[in-house]
Scaffold this motif. Structure first.
Motif, PDB file in Angstrom:
ATOM      1  N   ILE A  12       3.926  -5.550  11.640  1.00 36.12           N
ATOM      2  CA  ILE A  12       2.583  -5.977  11.249  1.00 36.12           C
ATOM      3  C   ILE A  12       2.279  -5.527   9.829  1.00 36.12           C
ATOM      4  O   ILE A  12       1.721  -6.290   9.023  1.00 36.12           O
ATOM      5  N   THR A  13       2.653  -4.301   9.496  1.00 33.18           N
ATOM      6  CA  THR A  13       2.428  -3.796   8.143  1.00 33.18           C
ATOM      7  C   THR A  13       3.168  -4.629   7.110  1.00 33.18           C
ATOM      8  O   THR A  13       2.612  -4.971   6.058  1.00 33.18           O
ATOM      9  N   LEU A  15       4.087  -7.775   7.401  1.00 28.83           N
ATOM     10  CA  LEU A  15       3.462  -9.098   7.316  1.00 28.83           C
ATOM     11  C   LEU A  15       2.203  -9.048   6.455  1.00 28.83           C
ATOM     12  O   LEU A  15       1.969  -9.943   5.635  1.00 28.83           O
ATOM     13  N   ILE A  16       1.410  -7.995   6.624  1.00 25.81           N
ATOM     14  CA  ILE A  16       0.203  -7.852   5.805  1.00 25.81           C
ATOM     15  C   ILE A  16       0.580  -7.657   4.345  1.00 25.81           C
ATOM     16  O   ILE A  16      -0.015  -8.266   3.448  1.00 25.81           O
ATOM     17  N   ALA A  17       1.584  -6.824   4.072  1.00 24.52           N
ATOM     18  CA  ALA A  17       2.014  -6.588   2.692  1.00 24.52           C
ATOM     19  C   ALA A  17       2.556  -7.875   2.068  1.00 24.52           C
ATOM     20  O   ALA A  17       2.296  -8.156   0.894  1.00 24.52           O
ATOM     21  N   THR A  18       3.280  -8.673   2.847  1.00 20.10           N
ATOM     22  CA  THR A  18       3.814  -9.931   2.336  1.00 20.10           C
ATOM     23  C   THR A  18       2.692 -10.898   2.000  1.00 20.10           C
ATOM     24  O   THR A  18       2.707 -11.545   0.946  1.00 20.10           O
ATOM     25  N   ALA A  19       1.705 -10.994   2.887  1.00 15.66           N
ATOM     26  CA  ALA A  19       0.580 -11.889   2.635  1.00 15.66           C
ATOM     27  C   ALA A  19      -0.186 -11.447   1.391  1.00 15.66           C
ATOM     28  O   ALA A  19      -0.582 -12.269   0.562  1.00 15.66           O
ATOM     29  N   PHE A  20      -0.398 -10.143   1.235  1.00 19.49           N
ATOM     30  CA  PHE A  20      -1.104  -9.626   0.063  1.00 19.49           C
ATOM     31  C   PHE A  20      -0.321  -9.915  -1.213  1.00 19.49           C
ATOM     32  O   PHE A  20      -0.892 -10.336  -2.220  1.00 19.49           O
TER      33      PHE A  20
END
Length: 44
Positions: A12-13, A15-20
């Motif tokens: 999850i971390t 995925l969030i970093a990739t989206a950011f």
């Protein structure tokens, strides 16, 4: 069980970093395109 929870948390971390990161890259590209379009209209 704890290993799976850590794996889920890391996934999850990431995925969030990739989206950011994709959002930042998109903003950077938009700014470059805007600069390029302004240069086309700037007197030489």
């Amino acid at each position: 069980m704890m290993i799976y929870m850590l794996a889920v948390a890391m996934t999850i971390t990431m995925l969030i970093a990739t989206a950011f990161n994709m959002h930042q890259e998109t903003q950077r590209n938009r700014l470059q395109e805007k600069r390029a379009s302004i240069r086309n209209f700037w007197p030489r």
